[in-house]
Design an enzyme around this catalytic site. Sequence first.
Site, PDB file in Angstrom:
ATOM      1  N   GLU A 161     -35.787 -59.668 -35.150  1.00  0.00           N
ATOM      2  CA  GLU A 161     -36.286 -60.840 -34.414  1.00  0.00           C
ATOM      3  C   GLU A 161     -37.809 -60.878 -34.453  1.00  0.00           C
ATOM      4  O   GLU A 161     -38.452 -59.830 -34.520  1.00  0.00           O
ATOM      5  CB  GLU A 161     -35.848 -60.747 -32.945  1.00  0.00           C
ATOM      6  CG  GLU A 161     -34.752 -61.689 -32.548  1.00  0.00           C
ATOM      7  CD  GLU A 161     -35.166 -63.152 -32.477  1.00  0.00           C
ATOM      8  OE1 GLU A 161     -35.975 -63.618 -33.306  1.00  0.00           O
ATOM      9  OE2 GLU A 161     -34.661 -63.837 -31.602  1.00  0.00           O
ATOM     10  N   ASP A 162     -38.354 -62.067 -34.383  1.00  0.00           N
ATOM     11  CA  ASP A 162     -39.817 -62.186 -34.338  1.00  0.00           C
ATOM     12  C   ASP A 162     -40.371 -61.830 -32.966  1.00  0.00           C
ATOM     13  O   ASP A 162     -41.381 -61.143 -32.857  1.00  0.00           O
ATOM     14  CB  ASP A 162     -40.275 -63.596 -34.767  1.00  0.00           C
ATOM     15  CG  ASP A 162     -39.619 -64.703 -33.962  1.00  0.00           C
ATOM     16  OD1 ASP A 162     -38.596 -64.450 -33.301  1.00  0.00           O
ATOM     17  OD2 ASP A 162     -40.130 -65.835 -34.000  1.00  0.00           O
ATOM     18  N   ASP A 174     -38.992 -62.582 -25.506  1.00  0.00           N
ATOM     19  CA  ASP A 174     -39.771 -63.207 -24.437  1.00  0.00           C
ATOM     20  C   ASP A 174     -38.978 -62.988 -23.138  1.00  0.00           C
ATOM     21  O   ASP A 174     -39.052 -61.906 -22.543  1.00  0.00           O
ATOM     22  CB  ASP A 174     -39.915 -64.688 -24.826  1.00  0.00           C
ATOM     23  CG  ASP A 174     -40.884 -65.463 -23.978  1.00  0.00           C
ATOM     24  OD1 ASP A 174     -40.917 -65.249 -22.760  1.00  0.00           O
ATOM     25  OD2 ASP A 174     -41.620 -66.318 -24.509  1.00  0.00           O
TER      26      ASP A 174
HETATM   27  C1  PRP Z   1     -37.699 -67.930 -30.264  1.00  0.00           C
HETATM   28  C2  PRP Z   1     -37.686 -66.553 -30.925  1.00  0.00           C
HETATM   29  C3  PRP Z   1     -36.535 -65.872 -30.241  1.00  0.00           C
HETATM   30  C4  PRP Z   1     -36.538 -66.470 -28.857  1.00  0.00           C
HETATM   31  C5  PRP Z   1     -37.154 -65.504 -27.890  1.00  0.00           C
HETATM   32  O1  PRP Z   1     -36.771 -68.731 -30.918  1.00  0.00           O
HETATM   33  O2  PRP Z   1     -37.512 -66.642 -32.316  1.00  0.00           O
HETATM   34  O3  PRP Z   1     -35.305 -66.145 -30.886  1.00  0.00           O
HETATM   35  O4  PRP Z   1     -37.329 -67.676 -28.923  1.00  0.00           O
HETATM   36  O5  PRP Z   1     -37.173 -66.031 -26.594  1.00  0.00           O
HETATM   37  P1  PRP Z   1     -36.338 -65.428 -25.381  1.00  0.00           P
HETATM   38  O6  PRP Z   1     -36.529 -63.946 -25.372  1.00  0.00           O
HETATM   39  O7  PRP Z   1     -36.982 -66.094 -24.174  1.00  0.00           O
HETATM   40  O8  PRP Z   1     -34.910 -65.838 -25.539  1.00  0.00           O
HETATM   41  P2  PRP Z   1     -36.755 -70.328 -30.857  1.00  0.00           P
HETATM   42  O9  PRP Z   1     -35.638 -70.760 -29.964  1.00  0.00           O
HETATM   43  O10 PRP Z   1     -38.131 -70.836 -30.540  1.00  0.00           O
HETATM   44  O11 PRP Z   1     -36.316 -70.723 -32.325  1.00  0.00           O
HETATM   45  P3  PRP Z   1     -36.993 -70.430 -33.756  1.00  0.00           P
HETATM   46  O12 PRP Z   1     -36.827 -68.950 -34.017  1.00  0.00           O
HETATM   47  O13 PRP Z   1     -36.200 -71.270 -34.692  1.00  0.00           O
HETATM   48  O14 PRP Z   1     -38.453 -70.827 -33.674  1.00  0.00           O
END
Ligand code: PRP
Length: 187
Positions: free
Chosen positions: A108-109, A112
């Site tokens: 995962e990137d 949060d």
């Molecule tokens: C982002 C990121 C994680 C998630 C983290 O995805 O890539 O999957 O949010 O947030 P959290 O810990 O609060 O759940 P996003 O929904 O923005 O989609 P993307 O990866 O397509 O940009």
Amino acid sequence: MTKINPELGYQHCLERVLISEQELQTRIAEIAAQVSQDYAGKNLILICILRGGVVFLSDLMRHITIPHQIDFMSVSSYGVGARSSSGSPRIVLDLNTDIRDRHVLLVEDIVDSGITLDYVLRILYTREPASLNVCVLLDKEERRRVAIYPRYVGFKIPNEYVFGYGLDLDEVFRNLPFVGVLKAEYR
Ligand code: PRP
């Protein structure tokens, strides 16, 4: 809030570089070396959560020296263009691979609130993998609402809006080789 105009380039909304390309690449090589050691002789599969994780996966896997497979999942938890979580993730693209008895590493990137990873981990556990761990590039610990214990963390970061290196700003700038902080007027 000022609207982002992608045509002006990333520079107009960049407050500062938080993690440079060199810092990212050095740390990713270190993580890959650790993964290669920890999973030697195991049937490793890297599962990337689209879309943000794809740049990290691409660099990480090229540094991993043991055989491994990859697969992808897409989980929606943020509305397009939104900057805060709706808190209700759902699978929009599932795996093509049966992970039963496989050693799974989720890539995962960013973590949060932890809601996305918690949701994915719960689903994948029901499929009875041999092991299931998390490798996350960025850990915004301060924002955590659900406990997540990644086996590998690239960088712990402060509670600031970041973009680049897979993370988007209104769906653009994922291709930047560094992680930057968004200027206050765009938040
Ligand atoms: C982002 C990121 C994680 C998630 C983290 O995805 O890539 O999957 O949010 O947030 P959290 O810990 O609060 O759940 P996003 O929904 O923005 O989609 P993307 O990866 O397509 O940009």
